[in-house]
Design an enzyme around this catalytic site. Structure first.
Site, short mmCIF file in Angstrom:
data_model
loop_
_atom_site.label_atom_id
_atom_site.label_comp_id
_atom_site.label_asym_id
_atom_site.label_seq_id
_atom_site.Cartn_x
_atom_site.Cartn_y
_atom_site.Cartn_z
N HIS A 1 5.68 -12.03 6.01
CA HIS A 1 5.59 -11.60 4.62
C HIS A 1 6.99 -11.32 4.08
O HIS A 1 7.90 -10.95 4.83
CB HIS A 1 4.72 -10.34 4.47
CG HIS A 1 5.12 -9.23 5.40
ND1 HIS A 1 4.73 -9.19 6.72
CD2 HIS A 1 5.88 -8.12 5.19
CE1 HIS A 1 5.24 -8.10 7.29
NE2 HIS A 1 5.95 -7.44 6.39
N ILE B 1 0.82 -1.21 0.00
CA ILE B 1 0.00 0.00 0.00
C ILE B 1 0.86 1.27 0.00
O ILE B 1 0.41 2.33 -0.46
CB ILE B 1 -0.97 -0.04 1.22
CG1 ILE B 1 -2.21 0.81 0.97
CG2 ILE B 1 -0.28 0.36 2.51
CD1 ILE B 1 -3.33 0.55 1.99
N GLN C 1 9.67 -4.85 11.55
CA GLN C 1 8.38 -5.49 11.24
C GLN C 1 7.23 -4.67 11.83
O GLN C 1 7.25 -4.31 13.01
CB GLN C 1 8.34 -6.92 11.82
CG GLN C 1 7.08 -7.67 11.41
CD GLN C 1 7.07 -9.13 11.85
OE1 GLN C 1 7.91 -9.56 12.64
NE2 GLN C 1 6.13 -9.88 11.33
N ASN D 1 11.33 -8.75 7.28
CA ASN D 1 11.60 -8.05 8.52
C ASN D 1 11.04 -8.86 9.69
O ASN D 1 9.90 -9.31 9.64
CB ASN D 1 10.95 -6.66 8.49
CG ASN D 1 11.54 -5.78 7.40
OD1 ASN D 1 12.73 -5.85 7.13
ND2 ASN D 1 10.71 -4.97 6.76
P1 5GP Z 1 6.85 -4.72 7.49
O1 5GP Z 1 7.24 -3.34 7.91
O2 5GP Z 1 6.03 -5.41 8.56
O3 5GP Z 1 7.98 -5.56 6.99
O4 5GP Z 1 5.94 -4.53 6.21
C1 5GP Z 1 4.56 -4.32 6.26
C2 5GP Z 1 4.17 -3.72 4.94
O5 5GP Z 1 2.77 -3.86 4.79
C3 5GP Z 1 4.49 -2.23 4.83
O6 5GP Z 1 5.38 -2.01 3.74
C4 5GP Z 1 3.13 -1.58 4.63
O7 5GP Z 1 3.15 -0.50 3.72
C5 5GP Z 1 2.27 -2.74 4.12
N1 5GP Z 1 0.87 -2.67 4.47
C6 5GP Z 1 0.35 -2.38 5.70
N2 5GP Z 1 -0.99 -2.43 5.64
C7 5GP Z 1 -1.32 -2.78 4.37
C8 5GP Z 1 -2.58 -2.98 3.71
O8 5GP Z 1 -3.66 -2.87 4.28
N3 5GP Z 1 -2.53 -3.31 2.39
C9 5GP Z 1 -1.35 -3.43 1.73
N4 5GP Z 1 -1.43 -3.78 0.44
N5 5GP Z 1 -0.15 -3.25 2.32
C10 5GP Z 1 -0.14 -2.93 3.63
#
Ligand code: 5GP
Ligand code: ZN
Length: 118
Positions: A104, A31, A98, A91
């Site tokens: 993911h 997103i 994270q 992450n």
């Molecule tokens: P992290 O920081 O946990 O490695 O990555 C989480 C990722 O999920 C972030 O890059 C963030 O922009 C993405 N993200 C969070 N909420 C949503 C959502 O509702 N939809 C999508 N498509 N991405 C999301």
């Protein structure tokens, strides 16, 4: 009750364009992209992060799923024509950056990615 945002995407409770899916994973655009291509690959089952994979799935299934995750990322990168290269990132925990606690893998492409990351 499961408030996990990525589980909601898996269950189609949160409308999100799915760009790839197979038996184990789905993939969709981040997103808030940080690169021209920024795709998230997530297991259909809820696993909190790398620390929790074996406790959630058992050692054998964990090994298989994590292997398939990387091979799936490679397949998606091919489909997206990231022929000049791409970066894969997982992450883990607060210091890893994270923010969503459903395992993911990020696929980043479409520009040069410097090292070390921030
Ligand atoms: P992290 O920081 O946990 O490695 O990555 C989480 C990722 O999920 C972030 O890059 C963030 O922009 C993405 N993200 C969070 N909420 C949503 C959502 O509702 N939809 C999508 N498509 N991405 C999301
Ligand atoms: Zn989840």
């Amino acid at each position: 009750m499961n408030d996990c945002i990525f589980c909601k995407i898996v269950k189609k409770e949160l409308p999100t364009k799915i760009i790839f899916e197979n038996d184990d994973f789905i993939a969709f655009n981040d997103i808030k992209p940080v690169s021209p291509t920024h795709i998230l690959v997530i297991p259909r089952v809820h696993i909190k992060n790398l620390w929790e994979v074996e406790d959630t799935l058992g050692a054998l299934h964990a090994t298989s799923l994590l292997g398939k995750l990387l091979l799936t990322a490679k397949e998606i990168a091919e489909q997206q024509h990231l022929d000049e290269g791409f970066r894969t990132v997982i992450n883990t925990g607060d210091n890893g950056g994270q923010t969503v606690y459903h395992l993911h893998l990020h696929i980043l492409g479409g520009r040069f990615h410097k090292w070390p990351p921030g």
